[in-house]
Write a protein that holds these residues in place. Structure first.
Motif, PDB file in Angstrom:
ATOM      1  N   GLU A 206       0.619  -1.059   0.047  1.00  0.00           N
ATOM      2  CA  GLU A 206       0.176   0.047   0.026  1.00  0.00           C
ATOM      3  C   GLU A 206       0.759   1.277  -0.108  1.00  0.00           C
ATOM      4  OE1 GLU A 206      -3.953  -1.725   2.240  1.00  0.00           O
ATOM      5  OE2 GLU A 206      -2.373  -0.523   3.671  1.00  0.00           O
ATOM      6  N   ALA A 207       1.861   1.192   0.819  1.00  0.00           N
ATOM      7  CA  ALA A 207       2.855   2.388   0.876  1.00  0.00           C
ATOM      8  C   ALA A 207       3.350   2.868  -0.305  1.00  0.00           C
ATOM      9  CB  ALA A 207       3.877   2.240   1.961  1.00  0.00           C
ATOM     10  N   VAL A 208       3.790   1.710  -1.162  1.00  0.00           N
ATOM     11  CA  VAL A 208       4.361   1.887  -2.399  1.00  0.00           C
ATOM     12  C   VAL A 208       3.530   2.346  -3.558  1.00  0.00           C
ATOM     13  CG1 VAL A 208       5.536   0.531  -4.444  1.00  0.00           C
ATOM     14  CG2 VAL A 208       6.348   0.086  -2.169  1.00  0.00           C
TER      15      VAL A 208
ATOM     16  N   VAL B 206      -0.337   5.253  -7.847  1.00  0.00           N
ATOM     17  CA  VAL B 206      -1.196   4.056  -8.343  1.00  0.00           C
ATOM     18  C   VAL B 206      -2.520   4.076  -7.755  1.00  0.00           C
ATOM     19  CG1 VAL B 206      -1.406   1.691  -8.683  1.00  0.00           C
ATOM     20  CG2 VAL B 206       0.945   2.568  -8.942  1.00  0.00           C
ATOM     21  N   PRO B 207      -3.658   4.228  -8.559  1.00  0.00           N
ATOM     22  CA  PRO B 207      -4.990   4.093  -8.048  1.00  0.00           C
ATOM     23  C   PRO B 207      -5.102   2.779  -7.232  1.00  0.00           C
ATOM     24  CG  PRO B 207      -4.850   4.585 -10.352  1.00  0.00           C
ATOM     25  CD  PRO B 207      -3.639   4.503  -9.990  1.00  0.00           C
ATOM     26  N   LEU B 208      -5.635   3.132  -6.111  1.00  0.00           N
ATOM     27  CA  LEU B 208      -5.522   1.716  -5.152  1.00  0.00           C
ATOM     28  C   LEU B 208      -6.657   0.828  -5.597  1.00  0.00           C
ATOM     29  CD1 LEU B 208      -5.259   3.557  -1.603  1.00  0.00           C
ATOM     30  CD2 LEU B 208      -3.541   2.221  -3.236  1.00  0.00           C
ATOM     31  N   LEU B 209      -7.779   1.377  -6.171  1.00  0.00           N
ATOM     32  CA  LEU B 209      -8.926   0.599  -6.758  1.00  0.00           C
ATOM     33  C   LEU B 209      -8.478   0.481  -8.298  1.00  0.00           C
ATOM     34  CD1 LEU B 209     -11.833   2.203  -4.990  1.00  0.00           C
ATOM     35  CD2 LEU B 209     -10.983  -0.021  -4.571  1.00  0.00           C
ATOM     36  N   SER B 210      -7.652  -0.624  -8.682  1.00  0.00           N
ATOM     37  CA  SER B 210      -7.251  -1.195  -9.735  1.00  0.00           C
ATOM     38  C   SER B 210      -6.743  -2.225  -9.897  1.00  0.00           C
ATOM     39  CB  SER B 210      -6.105  -0.006 -10.354  1.00  0.00           C
ATOM     40  OG  SER B 210      -4.855  -0.137  -9.682  1.00  0.00           O
ATOM     41  N   TRP B 211      -6.696  -2.961 -11.074  1.00  0.00           N
ATOM     42  CA  TRP B 211      -6.007  -4.328 -11.059  1.00  0.00           C
ATOM     43  C   TRP B 211      -4.461  -4.237 -10.735  1.00  0.00           C
ATOM     44  CZ3 TRP B 211      -9.085  -8.213 -10.697  1.00  0.00           C
ATOM     45  CH2 TRP B 211     -10.498  -8.065 -11.334  1.00  0.00           C
TER      46      TRP B 211
ATOM     47  N   TYR C 219      -5.955   2.300   7.412  1.00  0.00           N
ATOM     48  CA  TYR C 219      -5.793   3.548   7.638  1.00  0.00           C
ATOM     49  C   TYR C 219      -5.133   4.045   6.290  1.00  0.00           C
ATOM     50  CZ  TYR C 219      -3.711   8.043   8.735  1.00  0.00           C
ATOM     51  OH  TYR C 219      -3.590   9.624   8.894  1.00  0.00           O
ATOM     52  N   ILE C 220      -4.137   3.646   5.723  1.00  0.00           N
ATOM     53  CA  ILE C 220      -3.364   4.031   4.309  1.00  0.00           C
ATOM     54  C   ILE C 220      -4.367   4.256   3.307  1.00  0.00           C
ATOM     55  CG2 ILE C 220      -1.927   3.412   2.665  1.00  0.00           C
ATOM     56  CD1 ILE C 220      -0.256   1.948   5.023  1.00  0.00           C
ATOM     57  N   PRO C 221      -5.329   3.237   2.878  1.00  0.00           N
ATOM     58  CA  PRO C 221      -6.109   3.700   1.874  1.00  0.00           C
ATOM     59  C   PRO C 221      -7.183   4.627   2.190  1.00  0.00           C
ATOM     60  CG  PRO C 221      -6.641   1.326   2.512  1.00  0.00           C
ATOM     61  CD  PRO C 221      -5.236   1.799   3.239  1.00  0.00           C
ATOM     62  N   LEU C 222      -7.704   4.377   3.340  1.00  0.00           N
ATOM     63  CA  LEU C 222      -9.042   5.524   3.864  1.00  0.00           C
ATOM     64  C   LEU C 222      -8.377   6.745   3.656  1.00  0.00           C
ATOM     65  CD1 LEU C 222     -10.875   3.345   6.579  1.00  0.00           C
ATOM     66  CD2 LEU C 222     -11.591   3.888   4.230  1.00  0.00           C
TER      67      LEU C 222
ATOM     68  N   LEU D  54     -10.833  14.144   0.147  1.00  0.00           N
ATOM     69  CA  LEU D  54     -12.473  14.819   0.104  1.00  0.00           C
ATOM     70  C   LEU D  54     -12.636  15.648   1.330  1.00  0.00           C
ATOM     71  CD1 LEU D  54     -15.178  14.306  -0.775  1.00  0.00           C
ATOM     72  CD2 LEU D  54     -15.282  12.170   0.179  1.00  0.00           C
ATOM     73  N   LEU D  55     -12.081  15.210   2.486  1.00  0.00           N
ATOM     74  CA  LEU D  55     -12.429  16.014   3.841  1.00  0.00           C
ATOM     75  C   LEU D  55     -11.810  17.363   3.533  1.00  0.00           C
ATOM     76  CD1 LEU D  55     -11.829  13.284   6.449  1.00  0.00           C
ATOM     77  CD2 LEU D  55     -13.961  14.309   5.657  1.00  0.00           C
TER      78      LEU D  55
END
Length: 173
Positions: free
Chosen positions: A15-17, A23-28, A156-159, A166-167
């Motif tokens: 996740e950190a990389v 890199v979009p976290l919601l991707s293949w 926590y990382i992706p959220l 957004l916030l």
């Protein structure tokens, strides 16, 4: 540490990389990198007979046994991390960086165990980060608590990556 604890650390490394490389976290691509991180983080235990990696990679495990490589020595060393780094240079990003980061988490987390690791192999001393009374024993309640902290960080990382902007945009942050 147990395989599931190492996998949690590999997840965080991946996740950190991904976040660092935008890199979009919601991707293949991210899904593949996260899976790679979770698997590679357990690879160093190929030197431990009976481990999942020793069973999955039996020929390599058998070779290490023939060479008399003991657990938490060569496969847990900075030398092997450096060799893997050289071998993974041709891999496309983010996979090469995820592989190295996830693999490196393994010896780093094992430094929290009382037995330590031979981080500077082939030099003989085993290194540990914590005094015996604070060390995390494999399979203990301390390891379970540590794993839950890792899993909380992995959420926590992706959220924070998704919700943070957004916030900020709506003035909450």
């Amino acid at each position: 540490m147990l395989q599931k604890t190492h996998s949690a650390a590999g997840l965080i490394a991946a996740e950190a990389v991904l976040v660092r490389q935008n890199v979009p976290l919601l991707s293949w691509e991210a899904a593949g990198a996260v899976l790679l991180g979770c698997l590679v983080a357990t690879l160093a235990d190929v030197d431990k007979p009976g481990s999942t990696m020793a069973k999955a990679l039996f020929p390599l495990s058998a070779l290490l046994r023939l060479l008399n490589v003991r657990h938490r020595t060569a496969t847990h060393s900075l030398a092997i991390v450096a060799v893997l780094w050289l071998l993974t240079r041709p891999l496309p990003e983010p996979y090469g960086t995820v592989l190295i980061a996830a693999y490196a988490t393994h010896p780093l987390i094992d430094l929290l165990n009382d037995r330590g690791v031979q981080l500077l192999w082939p030099l003989p001393p085993k290194i540990r980060l914590l005094p015996s009374f604070l060390a995390i024993d494999t399979g203990s309640a301390g390891e379970t608590a540590f794993r839950w902290l890792l899993l909380a960080a992995s959420l926590y990382i992706p959220l924070s990556t998704v919700l943070g902007p957004l916030l900020s945009h709506i003035g909450i942050r």
